[in-house]
Scaffold this motif. Structure first.
Motif, PDB file in Angstrom:
ATOM      1  N   THR A 214       0.870  -1.234  -0.259  1.00 13.40           N
ATOM      2  CA  THR A 214       0.055   0.068   0.016  1.00 13.40           C
ATOM      3  C   THR A 214       0.865   1.220   0.026  1.00 13.40           C
ATOM      4  OG1 THR A 214      -1.509  -1.083   1.313  1.00 13.40           O
ATOM      5  CG2 THR A 214      -1.859   1.171   1.062  1.00 13.40           C
ATOM      6  N   THR A 258     -10.280   4.247   1.210  1.00 13.01           N
ATOM      7  CA  THR A 258     -10.596   4.235  -0.429  1.00 13.01           C
ATOM      8  C   THR A 258      -9.865   5.226  -0.961  1.00 13.01           C
ATOM      9  OG1 THR A 258     -12.821   3.076   0.458  1.00 13.01           O
ATOM     10  CG2 THR A 258     -12.407   3.776  -1.878  1.00 13.01           C
ATOM     11  N   THR A 263      -8.305   1.093  -0.652  1.00 15.37           N
ATOM     12  CA  THR A 263      -8.705  -0.362  -0.183  1.00 15.37           C
ATOM     13  C   THR A 263      -9.563   0.142   1.084  1.00 15.37           C
ATOM     14  OG1 THR A 263      -7.949  -2.299   0.833  1.00 15.37           O
ATOM     15  CG2 THR A 263      -6.597  -0.489   1.592  1.00 15.37           C
ATOM     16  N   THR A 264     -10.226  -0.863   1.886  1.00 16.80           N
ATOM     17  CA  THR A 264     -10.958  -0.785   2.888  1.00 16.80           C
ATOM     18  C   THR A 264     -10.067  -0.839   4.146  1.00 16.80           C
ATOM     19  OG1 THR A 264     -11.589  -3.134   3.201  1.00 16.80           O
ATOM     20  CG2 THR A 264     -12.896  -1.728   1.707  1.00 16.80           C
ATOM     21  N   ALA A 267      -9.702  -4.587   4.839  1.00 19.33           N
ATOM     22  CA  ALA A 267      -8.680  -5.363   4.054  1.00 19.33           C
ATOM     23  C   ALA A 267      -7.275  -4.830   4.417  1.00 19.33           C
ATOM     24  CB  ALA A 267      -8.941  -4.863   2.363  1.00 19.33           C
ATOM     25  N   TYR A 268      -7.103  -3.614   4.481  1.00 24.50           N
ATOM     26  CA  TYR A 268      -5.719  -3.268   4.880  1.00 24.50           C
ATOM     27  C   TYR A 268      -5.298  -4.149   6.237  1.00 24.50           C
ATOM     28  CZ  TYR A 268      -1.741  -0.120   6.065  1.00 24.50           C
ATOM     29  OH  TYR A 268      -0.433   0.424   6.326  1.00 24.50           O
ATOM     30  N   GLU A 270      -6.227  -6.894   7.361  1.00 23.58           N
ATOM     31  CA  GLU A 270      -5.837  -8.302   6.917  1.00 23.58           C
ATOM     32  C   GLU A 270      -4.563  -8.194   6.082  1.00 23.58           C
ATOM     33  OE1 GLU A 270      -8.629 -11.935   5.189  1.00 23.58           O
ATOM     34  OE2 GLU A 270      -8.023 -10.295   3.652  1.00 23.58           O
ATOM     35  N   SER A 271      -4.180  -7.395   5.404  1.00 19.88           N
ATOM     36  CA  SER A 271      -2.834  -7.420   4.748  1.00 19.88           C
ATOM     37  C   SER A 271      -1.720  -7.319   5.540  1.00 19.88           C
ATOM     38  CB  SER A 271      -3.088  -6.355   3.673  1.00 19.88           C
ATOM     39  OG  SER A 271      -2.736  -5.095   4.212  1.00 19.88           O
ATOM     40  N   ALA A 305      -6.736 -16.899   4.354  1.00 14.43           N
ATOM     41  CA  ALA A 305      -6.179 -15.808   4.006  1.00 14.43           C
ATOM     42  C   ALA A 305      -4.930 -16.013   2.965  1.00 14.43           C
ATOM     43  CB  ALA A 305      -5.529 -15.023   5.039  1.00 14.43           C
ATOM     44  N   ARG A 308      -6.372 -17.077  -0.342  1.00 14.60           N
ATOM     45  CA  ARG A 308      -7.156 -16.030  -1.159  1.00 14.60           C
ATOM     46  C   ARG A 308      -5.974 -15.100  -1.594  1.00 14.60           C
ATOM     47  NH1 ARG A 308     -10.219 -15.074   2.510  1.00 14.60           N
ATOM     48  NH2 ARG A 308      -9.388 -13.471   3.696  1.00 14.60           N
ATOM     49  N   HIS A 309      -4.962 -14.541  -0.940  1.00 13.99           N
ATOM     50  CA  HIS A 309      -4.154 -13.915  -1.225  1.00 13.99           C
ATOM     51  C   HIS A 309      -2.895 -14.237  -1.828  1.00 13.99           C
ATOM     52  CE1 HIS A 309      -6.108 -10.636   0.581  1.00 13.99           C
ATOM     53  NE2 HIS A 309      -6.492 -11.276   1.651  1.00 13.99           N
TER      54      HIS A 309
END
Length: 337
Positions: A214, A258, A263-264, A267-268, A270-271, A305, A308-309
């Motif tokens: 990010t 956003t 991003t939300t 989501a941030y 989680e990353s 996770a 998915r990623h």
């Protein structure tokens, strides 16, 4: 585009080399196709061309010799376009882009390695196609060439007769895929075994990149929150908690994330937790420990996770990235301490 070779005629591969080209971007295709040629009784001829037929200096400083000038290339079945160590090269070298376009016009198929995708895009070869490139430059490729659908996590992408691949060693993957198309999976497997590589490596290229990509922001509301999340990913970072800490409404905070980060908040967070879990696994933590200490909670949440990623499992990731050491086994009958 040829799907299967017929008759004794070899398949002619040309690899374009130029000053500053990444050495492995050139060497990987040469190695794959030269190895395949041995297993197919000369099914491939592989030659290196340069803009003027002269030697080129690679990104490592090593010079490699060209077999011929690009102007003399004829009847190319496959053209391979490597990447350059400095991405700006293709933007500053319209002559090189034009050369790629000319060579591609006479080739049955074209494959780019790493940032070679930028040369293909600039030459108009990716217009209306799907493509990929090194994860670090995928967003830039999409921004510069909106007519191209960039799949950032793919190891390689084929769209018709045009193939693009991720960074550096992905040149092996895309060339193995071409060998499989030409000579079938058995030959491709033999080449992969010879080179001691995966025929189809697990997962996407996100597993090789920094998960937290990010862009930084100096926004007075977001910056303290981002620093707090990075400092302790396992803490309570629910939307309501973050909003209360920033003294703004959850809705306004979501808009800021956003607008500033694309991003939300969830989501941030989680990353960052995924990044933390990866680092823990690399240091030898168990899956359960990594899940708890990163804030992802349970083994199952961590597995979801990763799937998915990263397109892999935590245990597979740990085994592949924790160490490069080979386990040593004592010979039969040897004394053990």
């Amino acid at each position: 585009m040829p799907e299967q070779l017929d008759g004794p005629r070899p398949h002619h591969i040309y690899v374009l080399a130029f000053d500053g080209v990444r050495l492995l971007d050139v060497a990987a295709p040469l190695e794959v196709f030269a190895t395949a040629a041995r297993y197919t009784g000369g099914g491939y001829t592989v030659r290196v061309c340069s803009p003027d037929g002269q030697d080129v200096r690679t990104s490592t400083g090593l010079r490699i010799a060209a077999d011929l000038p690009a102007a003399d290339v004829g009847g190319a079945d496959t053209l391979v376009v490597p990447g350059h160590a400095e991405l700006v090269t293709f933007a500053e070298r319209p002559d090189l882009v034009e050369l790629v376009a000319q060579l591609a016009s006479g080739a049955g198929r074209v494959a780019a390695v790493c940032t070679g995708a930028f040369a293909l895009a600039a030459a108009g070869l990716l217009r209306g196609r799907r493509a990929t490139t090194h994860w670090e430059h995928a967003a830039k490729l999409a921004r510069l060439h909106p007519e191209t659908t960039v799949t950032a996590d793919a190891i390689y992408v084929q769209d018709g007769p045009v193939l693009t691949s991720a960074g550096v060693t992905a040149g092996i993957d895309v060339c193995l895929a071409l060998v499989e198309q030409d000579h079938g999976p058995d030959t491709a497997r033999r080449v992969a075994r010879d080179l001691v590589v995966f025929l189809q490596r697990p997962g996407g290229q996100s597993q090789f990149s920094a998960a937290s990509r990010t862009p930084a922001t100096s926004h007075p509301v977001l910056r303290p929150l981002l620093d707090a999340i990075a400092a302790d990913p396992a803490a309570d970072h629910r939307l309501a908690t973050l909003a209360g800490r920033a003294a703004v409404s959850p809705r306004h905070l979501t808009r800021l994330f956003t607008r500033q980060l694309g991003t939300t908040p969830a989501a941030y967070v989680e990353s960052l937790r995924l990044e933390s879990a990866r680092m823990l696994l690399e240091r030898g933590a168990s899956v359960t420990d990594a899940a708890e200490r990163s804030g992802l909670g349970s083994d199952e949440t961590l597995r979801r996770a990763f799937a998915r990623h990263l397109g892999t499992t935590p245990s597979a990731y740990a085994a592949r990235f924790r160490t490069t050491r080979v386990e040593m086994h004592p010979p039969p009958g040897a004394a053990t301490a």
